[in-house]
Enzyme design. Structure first.
Site: not given
Length: 409
Positions: A12, A185, A200
């Protein structure tokens, strides 16, 4: 000119620097002034990077530099990221982050510090990647009383379930494929056990309902127990299996949980496949509003981070309102009391199922019958809560799988 520091140069972080440079002119127009990356902090060395002169291994340099007005935290986790965020806010610098774990656990505290210092703590990229969801929830839906939020909030699990459906792969094979493609991952625990989705939905719940919903108080179930038989049976019944985060306002309390669901082919979520995410917000005036798009990835997530940087620049001398109060465990309702229809796969006989459950809908196999291979049967129950379901299953009916049916119950 506004100067920023980027903490973390991973997927990111490097994407953020790339977007800031690639779209420099457009960003300057939207922000009202130029944005320049002055520092990049990372414990790793990047000798081949064209940004090598910007790298530093000293956070103190960033904290003490009065030219740095915005700190971009994309380190991840809650150790160094939490410490650096606190120090940056205390130093009067706005912080932009994509760190869902940090926001879900410490968002209330960090926003309080930001308010005290007159700066901003912005985290659009912490939920939904490139999907604009937090800003619309705070601004566009502000005239509504939010009744419920639910959706597909993790691209890795959605890819795995889509692969199982389309290719017939079992869970382990689909997970391996997701890892090969970079969607999962090497340690996929946070995704497949539902922790990422939980963080989230906690962030969205906290914003929508005004009190901090802590992940440790939210019942969370992942997708490891889902089999190819469940995928096939769901299809026969006109459903797809999706991992959903759900949150609902019930009086002055909140019902929030994460679990696999059967989603009807007629639902908008049914067509959201692969690594895509989708969120439904139910307002009492707007009705159901759906947000859909790329939920992760280098540039999609960087896009949301840079949008927050632009927002922070526009409000560099003011504060953008966003926040919630501290929450407690007793504000959450146990989802076991939420009524739903249920999908159940069992090795019990049809007669026993009908005797205990009454009217049910049996899945049809490819031969047009109701029994699956190996003597198993699958069915959808009437609308009951989980406690009642457990009581019925205790009567000599073993559930090999059981999932809620998404519906307005």
């Amino acid at each position: 000119m506004i100067k920023v520091a980027v903490l973390g140069y991973g997927v990111v972080g490097s994407g953020v620097v790339s977007v800031l440079l690639r779209n420099k002119d457009r960003i300057r127009q939207n922000a009202g002034q130029e944005i320049e990356v002055k520092y990049i902090l990372d414990i790793k060395k990047f000798p081949e990077s064209s940004h090598k002169p910007l790298f530093t291994d000293s956070f103190d340099t960033i904290r003490n530099d009065p030219e740095i007005k915005i700190v971009v935290e994309v380190i991840g986790g809650t150790k160094a990221a939490l410490d650096y965020t606190r120090q940056s806010l205390e130093a009067g610098k706005s912080v932009v982050t994509s760190n869902k774990e940090l926001v879900a656990l410490y968002g209330n505290e960090l926003m309080n510090i930001a308010a005290e210092k007159g700066v901003n703590y912005l985290f659009e990229a912490s939920v939904g990647g490139a999907i604009p969801i937090i800003r619309p929830l705070v601004q566009c839906m502000t005239a509504n009383i939010i009744g419920e939020i639910y959706g597909i909030l993790n691209g890795t699990t959605n890819y795995i379930l889509t692969d199982m459906e389309k290719s017939g792969s079992d869970f382990n094979a689909a997970l391996t494929e997701a890892q090969k493609k970079g969607y999962a991952e090497s340690d996929p625990t946070a995704d497949i056990e539902g922790h990422d989705t939980c963080r989230k939905i906690c962030i969205l719940s906290s914003i929508a309902f005004g009190s901090h919903v802590h992940p440790e108080h939210v019942q969370t179930e992942g997708i490891k127990g889902i089999t190819i038989k469940d995928i096939q049976n769901a299809k026969a019944l006109g459903y797809k299996v999706k991992l959903l985060g759900r949150s609902r306002s019930v009086g002055d309390k909140v019902l929030a949980f994460v679990a696999p669901h059967l989603v009807s082919d007629h639902s908008v979520l049914s067509g959201v496949d692969d690594v895509m995410n989708a969120v439904v917000i139910r307002g009492n005036a707007a009705g159901d509003v759906v947000f859909c798009g790329a939920g992760a990835g280098k540039l999609p997530t960087a896009s949301a981070v840079v949008a927050d940087i632009i927002d922070a620049v526009r409000h560099v001398h003011a504060r953008r309102w966003i926040g919630w109060s501290a929450g407690t465990a007793d504000m959450l309702i146990d989802p076991e009391f939420m009524e739903s229809a249920w999908y159940i796969r069992t090795d019990a006989t049809r007669d026993k199922v009908m005797r205990e459950f009454g009217s049910v809908i049996f899945a049809e196999n490819h031969n047009g019958g109701n029994a699956n291979d190996g003597g198993e049967i699958s069915f959808i129950s009437t609308v009951i809560n989980k406690r009642t379901l457990q009581d019925l299953l205790s009567r000599d009916i073993t559930a090999l799988s059981k999932f809620r049916i998404l519906g307005d119950y």
